[in-house]
Design an enzyme around this catalytic site. Structure first.
Site, PDB file in Angstrom:
ATOM      1  CB  CYS A   1      45.993  26.438  46.014  1.00 40.33           C
ATOM      2  SG  CYS A   1      45.877  28.081  46.698  1.00 40.33           S
TER       3      CYS A   1
ATOM      4  CD  GLU B   1      45.796  21.286  43.876  1.00 33.28           C
ATOM      5  OE1 GLU B   1      46.237  21.408  42.728  1.00 33.28           O
ATOM      6  OE2 GLU B   1      45.829  22.200  44.718  1.00 33.28           O
TER       7      GLU B   1
ATOM      8  CD  GLU C   1      48.933  30.182  45.502  1.00 33.01           C
ATOM      9  OE1 GLU C   1      48.928  28.928  45.529  1.00 33.01           O
ATOM     10  OE2 GLU C   1      47.913  30.874  45.469  1.00 33.01           O
TER      11      GLU C   1
ATOM     12  CE  LYS D   1      45.001  33.036  30.400  1.00 32.99           C
ATOM     13  NZ  LYS D   1      43.598  32.610  30.471  1.00 32.99           N
TER      14      LYS D   1
HETATM   15  P1  NDP Z   1      45.636  25.958  34.954  1.00 34.99           P
HETATM   16  O1  NDP Z   1      46.926  26.039  35.669  1.00 34.99           O
HETATM   17  O2  NDP Z   1      45.619  25.391  33.584  1.00 34.99           O
HETATM   18  O3  NDP Z   1      44.991  27.433  34.835  1.00 34.99           O
HETATM   19  C1  NDP Z   1      45.353  28.535  35.599  1.00 34.99           C
HETATM   20  C2  NDP Z   1      45.534  29.761  34.695  1.00 34.99           C
HETATM   21  O4  NDP Z   1      46.624  29.538  33.803  1.00 34.99           O
HETATM   22  C3  NDP Z   1      44.338  30.052  33.804  1.00 34.99           C
HETATM   23  O5  NDP Z   1      44.239  31.444  33.594  1.00 34.99           O
HETATM   24  C4  NDP Z   1      44.737  29.358  32.516  1.00 34.99           C
HETATM   25  O6  NDP Z   1      44.065  29.858  31.391  1.00 34.99           O
HETATM   26  C5  NDP Z   1      46.205  29.682  32.458  1.00 34.99           C
HETATM   27  N1  NDP Z   1      46.987  28.778  31.627  1.00 34.99           N
HETATM   28  C6  NDP Z   1      46.675  27.530  31.206  1.00 34.99           C
HETATM   29  N2  NDP Z   1      47.680  27.018  30.465  1.00 34.99           N
HETATM   30  C7  NDP Z   1      48.646  27.968  30.413  1.00 34.99           C
HETATM   31  C8  NDP Z   1      49.919  28.047  29.790  1.00 34.99           C
HETATM   32  N3  NDP Z   1      50.404  27.036  29.078  1.00 34.99           N
HETATM   33  N4  NDP Z   1      50.653  29.162  29.951  1.00 34.99           N
HETATM   34  C9  NDP Z   1      50.190  30.194  30.670  1.00 34.99           C
HETATM   35  N5  NDP Z   1      48.979  30.188  31.266  1.00 34.99           N
HETATM   36  C10 NDP Z   1      48.217  29.087  31.151  1.00 34.99           C
HETATM   37  O7  NDP Z   1      44.609  25.208  35.862  1.00 34.99           O
HETATM   38  P2  NDP Z   1      43.308  24.384  35.390  1.00 34.99           P
HETATM   39  O8  NDP Z   1      42.235  25.364  35.235  1.00 34.99           O
HETATM   40  O9  NDP Z   1      43.589  23.531  34.193  1.00 34.99           O
HETATM   41  O10 NDP Z   1      43.086  23.426  36.625  1.00 34.99           O
HETATM   42  C11 NDP Z   1      43.758  22.167  36.677  1.00 34.99           C
HETATM   43  C12 NDP Z   1      44.152  21.816  38.075  1.00 34.99           C
HETATM   44  O11 NDP Z   1      45.068  22.785  38.558  1.00 34.99           O
HETATM   45  C13 NDP Z   1      43.010  21.848  39.082  1.00 34.99           C
HETATM   46  O12 NDP Z   1      42.314  20.655  39.089  1.00 34.99           O
HETATM   47  C14 NDP Z   1      43.760  22.078  40.360  1.00 34.99           C
HETATM   48  O13 NDP Z   1      44.261  20.864  40.834  1.00 34.99           O
HETATM   49  C15 NDP Z   1      44.917  22.971  39.929  1.00 34.99           C
HETATM   50  N6  NDP Z   1      44.648  24.404  40.176  1.00 34.99           N
HETATM   51  C16 NDP Z   1      45.296  25.000  41.204  1.00 34.99           C
HETATM   52  C17 NDP Z   1      45.021  26.312  41.496  1.00 34.99           C
HETATM   53  C18 NDP Z   1      45.685  27.017  42.619  1.00 34.99           C
HETATM   54  O14 NDP Z   1      45.117  27.967  43.139  1.00 34.99           O
HETATM   55  N7  NDP Z   1      46.883  26.643  42.983  1.00 34.99           N
HETATM   56  C19 NDP Z   1      44.033  27.082  40.753  1.00 34.99           C
HETATM   57  C20 NDP Z   1      43.457  26.372  39.644  1.00 34.99           C
HETATM   58  C21 NDP Z   1      43.757  25.074  39.411  1.00 34.99           C
HETATM   59  P3  NDP Z   1      42.736  29.111  30.867  1.00 34.99           P
HETATM   60  O15 NDP Z   1      41.738  29.218  31.958  1.00 34.99           O
HETATM   61  O16 NDP Z   1      42.381  29.920  29.689  1.00 34.99           O
HETATM   62  O17 NDP Z   1      43.115  27.704  30.551  1.00 34.99           O
END
Ligand code: NDP
Length: 507
Positions: free
Chosen positions: A313, A410, A279, A205
């Protein structure tokens, strides 16, 4: 301790004789061509090698964050669609993929890698249009590294017995993989390549804002003649991700994203027997000692925090500078910031592209405002931003203290918090004073100091005299709230295998 500079009537000239923040070069636009790519008006879910509408039929729109224009509509999966995708993956695992000899699986992976290389330009352009990252990064980093992961794990597919001698390695079954929006194609490769090499099938996904290169990859899957159901891709909101990872027919979960969602997944899967790798976020310390080659360190600092707009990240978002080199380093850094070109991600000269979404831009702005309100000193180069799209100037904060939110949370944007230290011990204490533990950087000419720092820092990856270097052979992952498990290298392969004697239950 932090140092505060006295306000200057006019910024001091840098080594090129230019005022701080002044850009010495004017570049003519160098836009990458887009006429060779084709983005469909609508993408269905990719299940069993077929694109099909979700049931019930529902879509959402994906935009270009640099222009705010719609790029395509993609299917909004329902729980029934998730069940179909997992069913297809389970059947493919049972009937074909897990029975294929490793050398046959390897051939498919090599084929995928070669097709990705052949279609590299197409992937790079679509990735930049959908994510906002500069074309020179998607072209030179994301796409080649993604192909390299498939090449690397193809090499392991027929050597599992050698990788894990006397452990009787076997595939786990269906892997559920949820990935973020900052490296859409690269995260797909990190997840899918080891899973397939180990004999698993997958349901992936992508993040809702960046599914387009995943659907382009689905086309590659068909081009490579992968048996139906080995790779399935579904799009939908977070709750669909949760339904996927908790599905009873899923044996392995790999998630990259925020710590908040990672914790929810960890709680939901506790006691389920599924193998899980998480991660999550980071707040990396990039530590510059006074014997470091400063000009080289400046490039590393810039690459550490402004690469991919800081939406990384493992970004080096906290810079620790030894007090004796603080002033010259900050002067050089400010001058360097003035030369960064912010703007159209498809321009080959662009260094800093668009922030991925309006929501992420708002989060960056809110944290930057908190930095100002808490008393840190902000510096931004005087550059023009495009009038449309989600852009943010490369930002530097001095006068930061460890308790400031910009030093703790972050930000996931092009924002650097600068702090100082006097002794290696102080640097270690401050660097480790974070709930995260994903990565760190050390800049010094002393090898012994590098070893001391590497051993003392609670970070999964520590770079010495470089930053943000990635390689498929090298494991990547965190400590503490940055998650658990490793991706990449042989460690990343083991995460997708049932290894006898390892205490895992055979399903
Ligand atoms: P999320 O953790 O919400 O999104 C990452 C993935 O998880 C997306 O595919 C998202 O889907 C999915 N997701 C969201 N909610 C759920 C859930 N309850 N159960 C399972 N999967 C889920 O990150 P955000 O996009 O909201 O970003 C928020 C913050 O997270 C950023 O500002 C940053 O600080 C951090 N982040 C860290 C990352 C890393 O590489 N470690 C990457 C991205 C964000 P969908 O897109 O449909 O919501």
């Amino acid at each position: 301790m932090t140092l505060t500079k006295k306000p200057e009537a006019r910024p001091a000239p840098n080594s090129w004789g230019l005022a701080t923040g002044e850009n010495p070069w004017e570049y003519a636009p160098a836009p990458e061509a887009t006429d060779h790519i084709r983005i469909e008006s609508e993408y269905g879910l990719f299940i069993g090698n077929e694109f099909a509408a979700s049931k019930p039929r529902k879509t959402f729109t994906v935009i270009n964050p640099a222009t705010e224009e719609a790029l395509a509509k993609v299917a909004h999966a329902s729980k029934a669609d998730v069940n179909r995708a997992v069913g297809a993956a389970r059947e493919a695992h049972r009937s074909t993929w897990s029975n294929l000899p490793g050398r046959e699986r390897a051939k498919y992976l090599y084929r995928i890698a070669r097709i990705m290389q052949e279609r590299a330009r197409e992937f790079a352009v679509v990735e930049s249009m959908n994510s906002g990252k500069p074309i020179k990064e998607s072209r030179d980093v994301d796409v080649p590294l993604a192909a390299a992961h498939f090449f690397y794990y193809a090499g392991w597919a027929d050597k599992l017995e050698y990788a894990f001698p006397n452990r009787d390695p076997r595939s786990l079954g269906v892997a559920a993989q949820v990935i973020p929006w900052n490296f859409p194609l690269l995260m797909l490769a990190w997840k899918i390549a080891p899973a397939l090499a180990a004999g698993n099938t997958v349901v992936l996904k992508p993040a809702s804002t960046t599914p387009l290169t995943a659907y382009l990859f689905a086309d590659v899957v068909r081009q490579a003649d992968l048996p139906p159901g080995v790779v399935n891709i579904i799009t939908g909101p977070g709750e669909i991700g949760m339904h996927l990872v908790t599905h009873p027919d899923v044996s392995k979960v790999a998630f990259t994203g925020s710590t908040a969602v990672g914790k929810m997944i960890a709680r939901a899967l506790a006691g389920s027997g599924k193998k899980v790798t998480l991660e999550l976020g980071g707040k990396a310390a990039n530590i510059v000692f006074d014997d470091a080659p400063l000009d080289q360190a400046i490039e590393g600092i810039v690459n550490g925090i402004y690469f991919n707009q800081g939406e990384v990240c493992c970004a080096g978002s906290r810079l620790f500078v030894q007090e004796s080199v603080y002033e010259p380093l900050i002067d050089k850094l400010k001058a360097r910031l003035g030369t960064l070109r912010v703007g159209d991600p498809l321009d080959k000269n662009t260094d800093v592209g668009a922030i991925n979404s309006a929501g992420q831009l708002a989060k960056v702005q809110e944290l930057v405002e908190s930095g100002i309100a808490e008393g840190a000193e902000i510096f931004q180069p005087d550059c023009d931003l495009p009038t449309r799209g989600f852009f943010f100037r490369p930002t530097l904060f001095t006068g930061v203290s460890m308790s400031h939110r910009i030093a703790q949370e972050e930000i996931f944007g092009p924002v650097l918090s600068v702090l100082t230290f006097r002794t290696p011990e102080e640097a270690i204490e401050k660097a480790n004073n974070t709930p995260y533990g994903l990565s760190a950087g050390v800049w010094t000419e002393k090898g012994s100091r590098i070893f001391k720092m590497v051993n003392a820092m609670r970070a999964g990856v520590v770079w010495a005299n470089t930053f943000n270097r990635f390689d498929p052979t090298s494991p990547f992952g965190g400590y503490k709230e940055s998650g658990y498990g490793r991706e990449g290298g042989i460690h990343g392969l083991g995460a997708y295998l049932d290894l006898a004697g390892n205490g895992t239950t055979r399903r």
